[in-house]
Design an enzyme around this catalytic site. Sequence first.
Site, short mmCIF file in Angstrom:
data_model
loop_
_atom_site.label_atom_id
_atom_site.label_comp_id
_atom_site.label_asym_id
_atom_site.label_seq_id
_atom_site.Cartn_x
_atom_site.Cartn_y
_atom_site.Cartn_z
N ARG A 189 4.10 7.91 14.12
CA ARG A 189 4.22 8.94 13.08
C ARG A 189 3.57 10.23 13.55
O ARG A 189 2.40 10.28 13.86
CB ARG A 189 3.62 8.46 11.75
CG ARG A 189 2.23 7.87 11.88
CD ARG A 189 1.84 7.10 10.63
NE ARG A 189 0.45 6.69 10.65
CZ ARG A 189 -0.01 5.59 10.05
NH1 ARG A 189 0.81 4.80 9.39
NH2 ARG A 189 -1.28 5.30 10.09
N ASN A 193 -4.34 9.83 10.03
CA ASN A 193 -5.41 9.23 10.85
C ASN A 193 -6.56 10.18 11.17
O ASN A 193 -6.74 10.57 12.32
CB ASN A 193 -4.81 8.61 12.12
CG ASN A 193 -4.02 7.35 11.79
OD1 ASN A 193 -2.85 7.42 11.41
ND2 ASN A 193 -4.67 6.20 11.88
N TYR A 244 0.84 -1.20 0.00
CA TYR A 244 0.00 0.00 0.00
C TYR A 244 0.88 1.26 0.00
O TYR A 244 0.72 2.14 -0.84
CB TYR A 244 -0.91 -0.03 1.24
CG TYR A 244 -1.65 1.26 1.49
CD1 TYR A 244 -2.82 1.56 0.81
CD2 TYR A 244 -1.17 2.19 2.41
CE1 TYR A 244 -3.50 2.75 1.05
CE2 TYR A 244 -1.84 3.38 2.65
CZ TYR A 244 -3.00 3.64 1.97
OH TYR A 244 -3.67 4.82 2.21
N VAL A 263 -9.17 0.88 13.25
CA VAL A 263 -9.25 0.51 14.67
C VAL A 263 -10.46 1.09 15.39
O VAL A 263 -11.08 0.41 16.21
CB VAL A 263 -7.92 0.86 15.39
CG1 VAL A 263 -7.68 2.36 15.47
CG2 VAL A 263 -7.87 0.24 16.76
N ASP A 309 3.69 -3.02 11.09
CA ASP A 309 3.01 -1.76 11.40
C ASP A 309 3.95 -0.56 11.34
O ASP A 309 5.14 -0.68 11.60
CB ASP A 309 2.46 -1.87 12.83
CG ASP A 309 1.18 -1.09 13.01
OD1 ASP A 309 0.86 -0.29 12.12
OD2 ASP A 309 0.52 -1.29 14.03
N ALA A 321 2.77 1.63 -3.27
CA ALA A 321 1.94 2.10 -4.37
C ALA A 321 1.71 3.61 -4.24
O ALA A 321 1.82 4.37 -5.21
CB ALA A 321 0.60 1.36 -4.39
N VAL A 338 -3.63 -5.21 19.00
CA VAL A 338 -2.67 -5.91 18.15
C VAL A 338 -1.25 -5.63 18.66
O VAL A 338 -0.87 -4.47 18.86
CB VAL A 338 -2.82 -5.43 16.68
CG1 VAL A 338 -1.73 -6.03 15.81
CG2 VAL A 338 -4.21 -5.78 16.15
C1 UGA Z 1 -4.58 3.17 8.10
C2 UGA Z 1 -4.14 3.32 6.64
O1 UGA Z 1 -3.23 2.33 6.30
C3 UGA Z 1 -3.57 4.66 6.33
O2 UGA Z 1 -3.35 4.81 4.95
C4 UGA Z 1 -4.47 5.74 6.76
O3 UGA Z 1 -3.83 6.97 6.57
C5 UGA Z 1 -4.83 5.56 8.22
O4 UGA Z 1 -5.40 4.27 8.46
C6 UGA Z 1 -5.84 6.59 8.62
O5 UGA Z 1 -6.85 6.27 9.22
O6 UGA Z 1 -5.60 7.75 8.29
P1 UGA Z 1 -3.49 2.53 10.43
O7 UGA Z 1 -3.37 3.70 11.35
O8 UGA Z 1 -2.45 1.48 10.62
O9 UGA Z 1 -3.46 3.07 8.93
O10 UGA Z 1 -4.93 1.85 10.57
P2 UGA Z 1 -5.77 1.12 11.72
O11 UGA Z 1 -6.36 -0.08 11.10
O12 UGA Z 1 -6.71 2.08 12.31
O13 UGA Z 1 -4.69 0.65 12.80
C7 UGA Z 1 -4.17 1.48 13.80
C8 UGA Z 1 -3.46 0.62 14.82
O14 UGA Z 1 -4.44 -0.11 15.59
C9 UGA Z 1 -2.53 -0.44 14.27
O15 UGA Z 1 -1.41 -0.53 15.09
C10 UGA Z 1 -3.34 -1.72 14.34
O16 UGA Z 1 -2.55 -2.87 14.41
C11 UGA Z 1 -4.12 -1.50 15.61
N1 UGA Z 1 -5.41 -2.24 15.78
C12 UGA Z 1 -6.33 -2.26 14.78
C13 UGA Z 1 -5.68 -2.85 17.02
O17 UGA Z 1 -4.85 -2.85 17.96
N2 UGA Z 1 -6.90 -3.46 17.18
C14 UGA Z 1 -7.85 -3.50 16.22
O18 UGA Z 1 -8.96 -4.06 16.47
C15 UGA Z 1 -7.57 -2.88 14.99
#
Ligand code: UGA
Length: 357
Positions: free
Chosen positions: A317, A191, A162, A210, A313, A165, A227
């Site tokens: 940031r 986020n 991702y 999340v 992960d 890309a 996670v």
């Molecule tokens: C995602 C996208 O990959 C980004 O492109 C985007 O910019 C970003 O969301 C956003 O919302 O702006 P990420 O922050 O990793 O990035 O997305 P989440 O799925 O919300 O995960 C956040 C963190 O929570 C991660 O560390 C994940 O492992 C964790 N998580 C997720 C948990 O601990 N429990 C859950 O049930 C779900």
Amino acid sequence: MKILNLGGGGFIGAHLTQRLLAENQTVVCIDTHPDKIREHLDHHRLTYIERDIRREDFELDRLIQEADLVIDLIAYANPGIYVKMPLEVFRLNFTENLKIAETCSQYGKRLIQFSSCEVYGKTVAKSFPDKLMNSEDPALAIFSEDTSDSILGPVSKHRWIYASAKLLLERVLHAYGLEDRLDYTIIRPFNFIGPKIDYLPEDTDGMPRVFSHFMEALIKGTQIRLVDGGAHRRCYTYIDDAIECIYRIVENHGRVCSRQIFNIGSPDNEVSIRQMAAMMVDLYKTHFYKPGAPLPKTVDVTSEDFYGPGYEDSDRRIPDISKAKTLLGWKPEFQLKDMLIRTMEYYLSDYDGKIQN
Ligand code: UGA
């Protein structure tokens, strides 16, 4: 202005569509589902076209020719999807998006391209944990648009397809700019959160970000799953703050946004996922809990169990937003607690009946 809002029915897109209409713009919105813009469908300055841009008969050429400005929000943006469907993520987020940029270049149209803070990848602290004097130094996690390096994980961690890309697309746009063939602005959201962010897992294929996982656990009293211990950190940005900044980029006074990349984020709202889970539970108990309803239990899960193999992960940031401050006079206003309450309120009002039952 006539604005082509590609992906204008998604989370960011829907809030942007609303703002564009409020600002008297004419909007052509393309999406695969109108759920999040349903209340605007009758608006006389909105044309909604339900279409998957991957379809052969999608009239990209005509739509871009007829627009004054093109905004491209189309992408898969949930990590669960990067792990399960890496090729489709590349196809939509790069190949299809590239066609949009090429067509904008062909017809001389300005393009606002949504990228991601994921392009920064991991911090040096994650890559070299034992080599640093102070791996907790926030300076290691502050990312600037034009000077920071990107550290992406190995190919075997295919989550990074991702970010790869998105990064490649950014570089292509930049190269078009160097050859004076495209007027673009790239946005890297950090986020965003707010009403309509994602569907709850029960309503989808289980792939939201999340907030929605935690929200569903609160509503149903099921498990909040952290996670890898929930140690990773994010800076959450309220959607209203984000839309204010995006609209200033749309206006582009003095053409200050041309061929620029902007971080949009709230550096002061940094939180670990474990802290955010605890905060959501506390806020829920204080503001929304109805006696007798079940409360969730917080448990740790490995990323392999949660996402499957190939996940890695971004550890931390923090956006450097000095560019948006200087060029656009923008700064975020909302605090984390406030944005969580507002977003929870939105989801709970939808589910109120179900909670009481
Ligand atoms: C995602 C996208 O990959 C980004 O492109 C985007 O910019 C970003 O969301 C956003 O919302 O702006 P990420 O922050 O990793 O990035 O997305 P989440 O799925 O919300 O995960 C956040 C963190 O929570 C991660 O560390 C994940 O492992 C964790 N998580 C997720 C948990 O601990 N429990 C859950 O049930 C779900």
